[in-house]
Design a protein around this motif. Structure first.
Motif, PDB file in Angstrom:
ATOM      1  N   ILE A   1       0.851  -1.193   0.000  1.00 55.56           N
ATOM      2  CA  ILE A   1       0.000   0.000   0.000  1.00 55.56           C
ATOM      3  C   ILE A   1       0.885   1.240   0.000  1.00 55.56           C
ATOM      4  N   LEU A   2       0.512   2.210  -0.824  1.00 56.02           N
ATOM      5  CA  LEU A   2       1.142   3.522  -0.810  1.00 56.02           C
ATOM      6  C   LEU A   2       0.139   4.488  -0.198  1.00 56.02           C
ATOM      7  N   PHE A   3       0.498   5.053   0.940  1.00 55.20           N
ATOM      8  CA  PHE A   3      -0.371   5.967   1.684  1.00 55.20           C
ATOM      9  C   PHE A   3       0.142   7.383   1.452  1.00 55.20           C
ATOM     10  N   ILE A   4      -0.709   8.243   0.882  1.00 57.38           N
ATOM     11  CA  ILE A   4      -0.335   9.624   0.582  1.00 57.38           C
ATOM     12  C   ILE A   4      -1.091  10.555   1.529  1.00 57.38           C
ATOM     13  N   CYS A   5      -0.343  11.417   2.215  1.00 57.84           N
ATOM     14  CA  CYS A   5      -0.995  12.341   3.150  1.00 57.84           C
ATOM     15  C   CYS A   5      -0.316  13.705   3.126  1.00 57.84           C
ATOM     16  N   HIS A   6      -0.968  14.653   3.759  1.00 56.72           N
ATOM     17  CA  HIS A   6      -0.481  16.023   3.896  1.00 56.72           C
ATOM     18  C   HIS A   6       0.159  16.147   5.271  1.00 56.72           C
ATOM     19  N   SER A   7       1.205  16.944   5.376  1.00 53.65           N
ATOM     20  CA  SER A   7       1.910  17.092   6.656  1.00 53.65           C
ATOM     21  C   SER A   7       1.002  17.614   7.774  1.00 53.65           C
ATOM     22  N   LYS A   8       0.021  18.430   7.436  1.00 51.81           N
ATOM     23  CA  LYS A   8      -0.879  18.962   8.474  1.00 51.81           C
ATOM     24  C   LYS A   8      -1.735  17.862   9.099  1.00 51.81           C
ATOM     25  N   ASP A   9      -1.887  16.735   8.386  1.00 50.14           N
ATOM     26  CA  ASP A   9      -2.675  15.604   8.886  1.00 50.14           C
ATOM     27  C   ASP A   9      -1.790  14.473   9.398  1.00 50.14           C
ATOM     28  N   TRP A  10      -0.519  14.751   9.653  1.00 50.83           N
ATOM     29  CA  TRP A  10       0.445  13.713   9.955  1.00 50.83           C
ATOM     30  C   TRP A  10       0.084  12.883  11.189  1.00 50.83           C
ATOM     31  N   ASN A  11      -0.320  13.528  12.271  1.00 57.19           N
ATOM     32  CA  ASN A  11      -0.575  12.775  13.504  1.00 57.19           C
ATOM     33  C   ASN A  11      -1.684  11.741  13.334  1.00 57.19           C
TER      34      ASN A  11
ATOM     35  N   ALA B   1       4.057   8.606   1.401  1.00 55.29           N
ATOM     36  CA  ALA B   1       4.504   9.831   0.745  1.00 55.29           C
ATOM     37  C   ALA B   1       3.783  10.993   1.421  1.00 55.29           C
ATOM     38  N   VAL B   2       4.555  11.997   1.809  1.00 51.40           N
ATOM     39  CA  VAL B   2       4.013  13.130   2.561  1.00 51.40           C
ATOM     40  C   VAL B   2       4.294  14.420   1.798  1.00 51.40           C
ATOM     41  N   TYR B   3       3.271  15.255   1.688  1.00 47.30           N
ATOM     42  CA  TYR B   3       3.439  16.581   1.108  1.00 47.30           C
ATOM     43  C   TYR B   3       3.530  17.596   2.235  1.00 47.30           C
ATOM     44  N   ALA B   4       4.611  18.377   2.234  1.00 46.52           N
ATOM     45  CA  ALA B   4       4.778  19.457   3.211  1.00 46.52           C
ATOM     46  C   ALA B   4       5.026  20.749   2.435  1.00 46.52           C
ATOM     47  N   PRO B   5       4.214  21.777   2.658  1.00 45.41           N
ATOM     48  CA  PRO B   5       4.388  23.023   1.907  1.00 45.41           C
ATOM     49  C   PRO B   5       5.746  23.697   2.135  1.00 45.41           C
TER      50      PRO B   5
ATOM     51  N   LEU C   1       8.637   9.161   1.916  1.00 48.56           N
ATOM     52  CA  LEU C   1       9.073  10.032   0.837  1.00 48.56           C
ATOM     53  C   LEU C   1       8.452  11.398   1.086  1.00 48.56           C
ATOM     54  N   LEU C   2       9.297  12.397   1.154  1.00 50.10           N
ATOM     55  CA  LEU C   2       8.836  13.752   1.436  1.00 50.10           C
ATOM     56  C   LEU C   2       8.889  14.590   0.171  1.00 50.10           C
ATOM     57  N   LEU C   3       7.795  15.269  -0.120  1.00 43.26           N
ATOM     58  CA  LEU C   3       7.741  16.246  -1.207  1.00 43.26           C
ATOM     59  C   LEU C   3       7.485  17.599  -0.569  1.00 43.26           C
ATOM     60  N   ARG C   4       8.511  18.438  -0.570  1.00 43.81           N
ATOM     61  CA  ARG C   4       8.379  19.778  -0.005  1.00 43.81           C
ATOM     62  C   ARG C   4       8.025  20.762  -1.097  1.00 43.81           C
TER      63      ARG C   4
ATOM     64  N   PRO D   1       7.199  18.369  -9.578  1.00 39.99           N
ATOM     65  CA  PRO D   1       8.161  17.778  -8.638  1.00 39.99           C
ATOM     66  C   PRO D   1       9.493  17.523  -9.342  1.00 39.99           C
ATOM     67  N   SER D   2      10.579  17.574  -8.576  1.00 38.79           N
ATOM     68  CA  SER D   2      11.901  17.320  -9.152  1.00 38.79           C
ATOM     69  C   SER D   2      11.945  15.920  -9.757  1.00 38.79           C
ATOM     70  N   LEU D   3      12.842  15.725 -10.710  1.00 31.71           N
ATOM     71  CA  LEU D   3      12.967  14.419 -11.362  1.00 31.71           C
ATOM     72  C   LEU D   3      13.345  13.329 -10.358  1.00 31.71           C
ATOM     73  N   SER D   4      14.150  13.679  -9.374  1.00 35.03           N
ATOM     74  CA  SER D   4      14.530  12.720  -8.337  1.00 35.03           C
ATOM     75  C   SER D   4      13.310  12.261  -7.538  1.00 35.03           C
ATOM     76  N   ILE D   5      12.483  13.193  -7.125  1.00 38.30           N
ATOM     77  CA  ILE D   5      11.256  12.856  -6.378  1.00 38.30           C
ATOM     78  C   ILE D   5      10.322  12.043  -7.262  1.00 38.30           C
ATOM     79  N   GLN D   6      10.171  12.440  -8.520  1.00 30.29           N
ATOM     80  CA  GLN D   6       9.298  11.693  -9.429  1.00 30.29           C
ATOM     81  C   GLN D   6       9.768  10.251  -9.555  1.00 30.29           C
ATOM     82  N   LYS D   7      11.052  10.058  -9.751  1.00 38.02           N
ATOM     83  CA  LYS D   7      11.596   8.707  -9.906  1.00 38.02           C
ATOM     84  C   LYS D   7      11.356   7.879  -8.649  1.00 38.02           C
ATOM     85  N   GLN D   8      11.625   8.463  -7.489  1.00 38.48           N
ATOM     86  CA  GLN D   8      11.423   7.740  -6.225  1.00 38.48           C
ATOM     87  C   GLN D   8       9.958   7.364  -6.037  1.00 38.48           C
TER      88      GLN D   8
END
Length: 181
Positions: free
Chosen positions: A35-45, A64-68, A81-84, A95-102
């Motif tokens: 499973i790949l779980f995608i969430c926003h940093s504000k909902d991390w807890n 994978a976490v999105y943090a502004p 995996l963090l996407l800032r 997203p950067s090519l490195s993040i996309q590849k990961q």
């Protein structure tokens, strides 16, 4: 610094239109191992508790976490995996090519998306991922999910919606949708 997200939005629109054409395979919860779980940093807890629950059910979970911005980056002893939004995107919002590849190499029988269209760079990655079964919270008329949850106004928190998704997954039988001739 992002100059414009016009091109990213246009690409997301194209990927959204193609989402119905991608191969679909509806899986029951028992047939899902990765499973790949995608969430926003504000909902991390609250997301962290959902992730731990999946792991306790013997599921291999990547996150994978999105943090502004840097101040929004969550801390946890596990890898994710963090996407800032202030660092890992180019001038056009991609997203950067490195993040996309990961991201695109994270194995997933199922993607559970709790970010949706709120974070366009993460939504772009979600749409590009090759997983055959995608689920999340429906916030628009875009048909990008194989299984979507429409939140009731009184119960739109992540733990409730997560439990609803898991309950639905446990009740469906795995079926292969035949490709049209």
């Amino acid at each position: 610094m992002i100059i414009t997200q016009y091109f990213l939005k246009r690409e997301i629109k194209n990927l959204t239109a193609k989402a119905a054409e991608r191969p679909h395979k509806y899986l029951s919860f028992g047939d899902i191992s990765k499973i790949l779980f995608i969430c926003h940093s504000k909902d991390w807890n609250v997301s962290r508790r959902c992730i731990e629950k999946l792991k306790s059910m013997n599921k291999n979970v990547n996150t994978a976490v999105y943090a502004p911005a840097e101040k929004d980056v969550p801390t946890w002893v596990s890898n994710y995996l963090l996407l800032r939004g202030d660092k890992d995107v180019n001038l056009w919002g991609y997203p950067s090519l490195s993040i996309q590849k990961q991201f695109l190499h994270l194995p997933a029988d199922l993607i559970i998306d709790f970010v949706g269209e709120e974070a366009l760079p993460m939504h772009y990655l979600f749409l590009k991922h090759s997983s055959v079964f995608k689920t999340g919270v429906k916030h628009s008329d875009n048909k990008v999910y194989d299984l979507s949850i429409i939140p009731a106004e009184e119960n739109n928190n992540i733990p409730y919606l997560f439990n609803q998704i898991i309950d639905y997954l446990k009740t469906i039988t795995s079926i292969q949708i035949p490709e049209e001739l």
